[in-house]
Design an enzyme around this catalytic site. Sequence first.
Site, PDB file in Angstrom:
ATOM      1  N   HIS A 235       0.833  -1.160  -0.038  1.00 35.40           N
ATOM      2  CA  HIS A 235       0.017  -0.044   0.131  1.00 35.40           C
ATOM      3  C   HIS A 235       0.765   1.211  -0.136  1.00 35.40           C
ATOM      4  O   HIS A 235       0.091   2.443   0.111  1.00 35.40           O
ATOM      5  CB  HIS A 235      -0.971  -0.028   1.125  1.00 35.40           C
ATOM      6  CG  HIS A 235      -1.976  -1.206   1.396  1.00 35.40           C
ATOM      7  ND1 HIS A 235      -2.712  -1.568   0.214  1.00 35.40           N
ATOM      8  CD2 HIS A 235      -1.859  -2.214   2.313  1.00 35.40           C
ATOM      9  CE1 HIS A 235      -3.423  -2.574   0.727  1.00 35.40           C
ATOM     10  NE2 HIS A 235      -2.956  -2.976   1.656  1.00 35.40           N
ATOM     11  N   ARG A 297      -3.576  17.783   1.965  1.00 36.48           N
ATOM     12  CA  ARG A 297      -2.256  18.445   1.887  1.00 36.48           C
ATOM     13  C   ARG A 297      -1.620  18.154   0.441  1.00 36.48           C
ATOM     14  O   ARG A 297      -2.170  17.538  -0.465  1.00 36.48           O
ATOM     15  CB  ARG A 297      -1.564  17.468   2.969  1.00 36.48           C
ATOM     16  CG  ARG A 297      -1.743  16.133   2.778  1.00 36.48           C
ATOM     17  CD  ARG A 297      -0.492  15.177   3.457  1.00 36.48           C
ATOM     18  NE  ARG A 297      -0.686  13.762   3.355  1.00 36.48           N
ATOM     19  CZ  ARG A 297      -0.529  13.113   2.630  1.00 36.48           C
ATOM     20  NH1 ARG A 297       0.246  13.446   1.521  1.00 36.48           N
ATOM     21  NH2 ARG A 297      -0.646  11.785   2.284  1.00 36.48           N
TER      22      ARG A 297
END
Length: 629
Positions: A235, A297
Amino acid sequence: MIGSLLIANRGEIACRIIRTARAMGVRTIAVYSDADAKALHVREADEAIHIGPSPARESYLVGSKIIAAAKAAEAEAIHPGYGFLSENADFAQAVLDAGLVWVGPKPASIRAMGLKDAAKERMIAAGVPVTPGYLGEDQAPRRLKAEADAIGYPVLIKAVAGGGGKGMRRVDDAAQFLEMLESCKREAASSFGDERVLIEKYILSPRHIEVQVFGDSHGNVVHLFERDCSLQRRHQKVIEEAPAPGMDAATREAVCAAAVRAAKAVDYEGAGTIEFIADASEGLRADRIWFMEMNTRLQVEHPVTEAITGQDLVEWQLRVASGEALPCRQDELSINGWAMEARLYAEDPATGFLPSTGTLREFDVSSHARVDTGVEEGSTISPFYDPMIAKIIVHAASREDAAAQAEDMCATTTVWPVKSNAGFLTRLFAHPDFVAGNVDTGFIERSLGDLVSAFVPDEAWASAAQWMIDYDANMPPRRGTPWHELSGFRANATGKRRVAVEHGGEVRVMDGLDRPIFDLLHARKFGDTVVVFHRGEGWTFNRTGQGRKAGGSAGNGAIVAPMPGKVTAVTVKEGDEVAEGQPLLTLEAMKMEHTLVAPFPGTVTGLAAEPGGQVSEGSVLATVVRAAD
């Protein structure tokens, strides 16, 4: 415009923010821990302030220290970079309450997207398609398993407060569920202080598609097109590219429009990324792409978007935080060419990608493309932070050309003695399926046999031997060294100089070459050690006087810590009988969990680890005594 900026981060992203801020005439202030006292970002900033010990939880994650440093330096604004405090709504609010400018989205927007279950409910209301799953309040293991059974395996367990691949487990059948749930909740609690999870249907042919969005305080929201981040391992993204291969205009319009709706639904300002999961079994289709989460972000992979759009996203962030409108309207943005980014990590693919630490005595990356890094030759890769060494970014007219450039960049990268994944990346960029665009999030795991190699070519041995022989020829004779001149080692010797060379416990007696092969391999000599570099790999050779194969024991079953870290779980006790491959304990280091297993059937003895304990590299944590045959 903001006049002074404190960067609440470190490494390559701090250096990258400093670069844009300097070009805009903004004074920069760096912060650093004990481990980073000599770091590149500290030297590049106009000013630097020490904020505490090496562990991030005692320095970079302490918001009060960051704000105090900003006050002391008379900074006007704080840029959080990514990671650390970048998606912490409480910290963002504390920055604003301190009278400082926060270079990021409003705290309310961070909160709205920070919890995955609430974010999905908001997206459903905004008309954004979401992956089928369970988002309920009932967190009892029995209820979660029942929901997973109803959804149908495989499923994905995800931390509600997660991100960056943390707190995420794939479960392939019901028998695995409770064990995976416990592991996921433990990691979620450790990483985010919140053990709650949600359940999603796992897509069997998944592509990870994300859209860069940007909003301002004047109500404008635009997208800067998509990126494909499907090349992942555990991941964690490895290679990113923009645009996404196989994305047609209609699908792009649908996905990017959904991303803009998602951003508007939370009144978004600043840089953000809407992440989607796509079922690519029939190619990319708008009705098979679902919202996963929003990262509030700047992303690690933002350079590929900058490359294809010609925009500086950090400059956009600073302008938006200063109250300006977005620099471009949607109709002024377009895609130009193809960009790819490779994450060069300090890790050893041959040992299961275990992180590697130490001083970079050799570090060289070609300057023909963009390289974002926070280290240089002589820098130390510490065990306290993420093991990324650099990001290698290429931009070309076509995807084929971009892949070829990226392969060449990684192939000519040299790193030593810290291990790196440069050779792994080189093979990945050259893989026929990658070149053809036939990838999904499981591609790396399926292709590990092609991508990870422990093979050392004969040419590397020959190159090392020639380096040693040529070096000797330019040195005064050394008396008393029996391996200095080995021409009498064979009957009917040709008179060529010979040397005994060792690598990985194997010793070969090598003749000198009639011609050099340095056009094929690059080498450097460090004392009596020669390191040969070729296609991203670095092999270490030593001279020896032993003309034999060095033997190696089968091992005494010692379970050794591969790096400094924290023990998060111990699943056995003294005297337990264990099977080969059975998990014994879990070690957390460099933001990753590593499970140490029994090397063979036997009995656990000398157990010297307990949950919560800190261990040093090389520590013997337990021993497995082999069962009698």
